[in-house]
Design a protein around this motif. Structure first.
Motif, PDB file in Angstrom:
ATOM      1  N   GLU A 123       0.845  -1.190   0.000  1.00 41.38           N
ATOM      2  CA  GLU A 123       0.000   0.000   0.000  1.00 41.38           C
ATOM      3  C   GLU A 123       0.878   1.237   0.000  1.00 41.38           C
ATOM      4  OE1 GLU A 123      -3.890   0.487   2.081  1.00 41.38           O
ATOM      5  OE2 GLU A 123      -2.721   1.746   3.452  1.00 41.38           O
ATOM      6  N   LEU A 124       0.712   2.067  -1.015  1.00 40.39           N
ATOM      7  CA  LEU A 124       1.425   3.341  -1.105  1.00 40.39           C
ATOM      8  C   LEU A 124       0.505   4.427  -0.551  1.00 40.39           C
ATOM      9  CD1 LEU A 124       3.746   5.156  -2.065  1.00 40.39           C
ATOM     10  CD2 LEU A 124       2.697   5.158  -4.347  1.00 40.39           C
ATOM     11  N   ASN A 125       0.885   4.963   0.604  1.00 44.49           N
ATOM     12  CA  ASN A 125       0.056   5.952   1.291  1.00 44.49           C
ATOM     13  C   ASN A 125       0.350   7.337   0.721  1.00 44.49           C
ATOM     14  OD1 ASN A 125      -1.253   7.640   3.079  1.00 44.49           O
ATOM     15  ND2 ASN A 125      -0.569   6.576   4.919  1.00 44.49           N
ATOM     16  N   LEU A 126      -0.614   7.887   0.012  1.00 51.68           N
ATOM     17  CA  LEU A 126      -0.475   9.214  -0.585  1.00 51.68           C
ATOM     18  C   LEU A 126      -1.219  10.277   0.225  1.00 51.68           C
ATOM     19  CD1 LEU A 126      -1.064   8.253  -4.338  1.00 51.68           C
ATOM     20  CD2 LEU A 126       1.128   8.542  -3.159  1.00 51.68           C
ATOM     21  N   SER A 127      -1.475   9.982   1.508  1.00 57.89           N
ATOM     22  CA  SER A 127      -2.444  10.819   2.215  1.00 57.89           C
ATOM     23  C   SER A 127      -2.144  11.059   3.677  1.00 57.89           C
ATOM     24  CB  SER A 127      -3.827  10.162   2.114  1.00 57.89           C
ATOM     25  OG  SER A 127      -3.802   8.865   2.690  1.00 57.89           O
ATOM     26  N   CYS A 128      -0.895  11.141   4.060  1.00 63.75           N
ATOM     27  CA  CYS A 128      -0.622  11.427   5.467  1.00 63.75           C
ATOM     28  C   CYS A 128      -0.806  12.919   5.726  1.00 63.75           C
ATOM     29  CB  CYS A 128       0.789  11.008   5.861  1.00 63.75           C
ATOM     30  SG  CYS A 128       1.132  11.292   7.611  1.00 63.75           S
ATOM     31  N   PRO A 129      -1.796  13.307   6.567  1.00 61.34           N
ATOM     32  CA  PRO A 129      -2.097  14.729   6.740  1.00 61.34           C
ATOM     33  C   PRO A 129      -1.403  15.396   7.920  1.00 61.34           C
ATOM     34  CG  PRO A 129      -3.823  13.441   7.739  1.00 61.34           C
ATOM     35  CD  PRO A 129      -2.788  12.448   7.221  1.00 61.34           C
ATOM     36  N   GLN A 136      -0.206  16.797   1.576  1.00 64.20           N
ATOM     37  CA  GLN A 136      -0.639  15.481   1.133  1.00 64.20           C
ATOM     38  C   GLN A 136      -0.491  15.345  -0.383  1.00 64.20           C
ATOM     39  OE1 GLN A 136      -4.113  13.616   2.975  1.00 64.20           O
ATOM     40  NE2 GLN A 136      -4.490  15.526   4.057  1.00 64.20           N
ATOM     41  N   ILE A 137       0.220  14.310  -0.800  1.00 63.46           N
ATOM     42  CA  ILE A 137       0.430  14.081  -2.230  1.00 63.46           C
ATOM     43  C   ILE A 137      -0.896  13.917  -2.949  1.00 63.46           C
ATOM     44  CG2 ILE A 137       1.374  12.452  -3.921  1.00 63.46           C
ATOM     45  CD1 ILE A 137       3.626  11.886  -1.914  1.00 63.46           C
ATOM     46  N   GLY A 138      -1.850  13.260  -2.279  1.00 61.65           N
ATOM     47  CA  GLY A 138      -3.119  12.961  -2.924  1.00 61.65           C
ATOM     48  C   GLY A 138      -3.937  14.167  -3.323  1.00 61.65           C
ATOM     49  N   TYR A 139      -3.596  15.347  -2.826  1.00 59.67           N
ATOM     50  CA  TYR A 139      -4.292  16.561  -3.237  1.00 59.67           C
ATOM     51  C   TYR A 139      -3.571  17.273  -4.393  1.00 59.67           C
ATOM     52  CZ  TYR A 139      -7.445  16.288   0.778  1.00 59.67           C
ATOM     53  OH  TYR A 139      -8.407  15.899   1.682  1.00 59.67           O
ATOM     54  N   ASP A 140      -2.438  16.748  -4.784  1.00 59.28           N
ATOM     55  CA  ASP A 140      -1.697  17.296  -5.923  1.00 59.28           C
ATOM     56  C   ASP A 140      -1.880  16.315  -7.085  1.00 59.28           C
ATOM     57  OD1 ASP A 140       0.227  18.049  -7.821  1.00 59.28           O
ATOM     58  OD2 ASP A 140       1.597  18.812  -6.285  1.00 59.28           O
ATOM     59  N   PHE A 141      -2.863  16.558  -7.925  1.00 58.43           N
ATOM     60  CA  PHE A 141      -3.206  15.605  -8.978  1.00 58.43           C
ATOM     61  C   PHE A 141      -2.079  15.379  -9.981  1.00 58.43           C
ATOM     62  CE2 PHE A 141      -7.546  17.202  -7.761  1.00 58.43           C
ATOM     63  CZ  PHE A 141      -7.923  16.051  -7.089  1.00 58.43           C
ATOM     64  N   PRO A 142      -1.433  16.430 -10.496  1.00 59.30           N
ATOM     65  CA  PRO A 142      -0.328  16.188 -11.431  1.00 59.30           C
ATOM     66  C   PRO A 142       0.809  15.386 -10.794  1.00 59.30           C
ATOM     67  CG  PRO A 142      -1.076  18.459 -11.606  1.00 59.30           C
ATOM     68  CD  PRO A 142      -1.752  17.879 -10.407  1.00 59.30           C
TER      69      PRO A 142
END
Length: 316
Positions: A123-129, A136-142
């Protein structure tokens, strides 16, 4: 009755821990292995061990929790070694979670996994706040798209991603567009709702120390948001990408609702922290009872079949 097929394996039930809860040490991981959970996941690891944010950094509140842990963990090699030893002796599925402090760190850990004998799911966690100064990487779409493009040039083992909550249809659409390009096994939705604030009115103070009291919100507070994200991605992602639903699971009814929205597996965080691994046995019994009352013999009879076409009614 609760058997669940996930990436070619049959699990006794769809229940898991959420990464970060009861999975910091090998002792805690062994507790999960011995519990009624159908599978479990390690603490999200960074390349090197981290102490995390100053304490107090977690606080139970009436409808959930607030935390700003800051990714405390024992380092990537600690969890990879555990996973390698575990898979030689057990059949319960183990997921290995990583959350690097940079893109380069994530790529390094993924290369190490490819080169290892680990044959489980990563699991690659893109969302540690809750790491100060680290968005958070997950809020940077590009950036998310760029990372996944690089990852899948070399990563040939099963991979899922953990995402933050989204709050706009346009964001669901864009993230689904990105994720559908790649051979992901699953999407885990959601991580805690970032940067909430809880106040103790008696002391007129915040309740956690890091980030001036700001932290990720979990528990009952976030269930509607979690269900919305699970449903939004279930209806947008290609069928090969499964959903793991996380957020607000306290009872068998909560699990039922996540499954109804389309989740294949569910992860429990706040309530696991409050009750301990015994929670899996309780929730398993509650979910079975709900299915009996509704005359469901298997989860697949209702999974993803949420009714969303209510007839219009009028009131005078």
């Amino acid at each position: 009755m609760l058997t669940t097929q996930f990436f070619g394996s049959i699990y006794t039930n769809p229940l898991m821990n959420a990464s970060g809860v009861n999975c910091f040490t090998t002792y805690e991981l062994d507790q999960l292995a011995d519990s009624k959970a159908g599978a479990f996941v390690t603490k999200s690891a960074t390349l090197q061990a981290r102490k995390g944010n100053p304490k107090p950094r977690y606080y139970d509140v009436p409808l959930g929790s607030i935390n700003s842990m800051g990714l405390p963990n024992n380092g990537f090699d600690y969890y990879l070694d555990y996973a390698l030893n575990y898979q030689k002796q057990h059949t319960t599925a183990l997921f290995l979670s990583i959350s690097g402090m940079s893109t380069e760190e994530n790529i390094t850990m993924l290369h190490k996994i490819v080169e290892s004998e680990f044959n489980g799911i990563t699991e690659l966690n893109l969302s540690c706040p809750n790491v100060p100064g680290k968005p958070q990487i997950g809020y940077d779409f590009p950036l998310t798209e760029k990372i996944l493009q690089e990852v899948f040039t070399f990563f040939d083992k099963p991979l899922g991603v953990k995402l933050p909550p989204y709050f706009d249809f346009a964001h669901f659409d864009e993230m689904a567009r990105i994720l559908n390009q790649f051979p992901l096994v699953y999407v885990n939705s959601i991580n805690s709702v970032g940067n909430g604030l809880y106040i103790d009115s008696n002391s007129e103070s915040v309740v956690i120390k890091p980030k001036n009291g700001f932290g990720g919100i979990g528990g009952e507070y976030v269930k509607p948001t979690a269900l919305a994200n699970v449903r939004a991605f279930y209806t947008r992602l290609k069928p090969e990408i499964k959903l793991i639903g996380t957020g607000g699971i306290r009872t068998g009814q909560d699990v039922f609702e996540h499954l109804l929205c389309g989740a294949t597996m569910v992860q429990i965080g706040t309530e696991l922290h409050k009750e301990g691994p015994e929670i899996f046995e309780r929730i398993e019994k509650e979910l079975k009872e709900i299915m009996r009352q509704k005359n469901y013999q298997t989860i697949d009879e209702f999974r993803g079949k949420l009714k969303d076409d209510l007839n219009e009614t009028f009131e005078l």
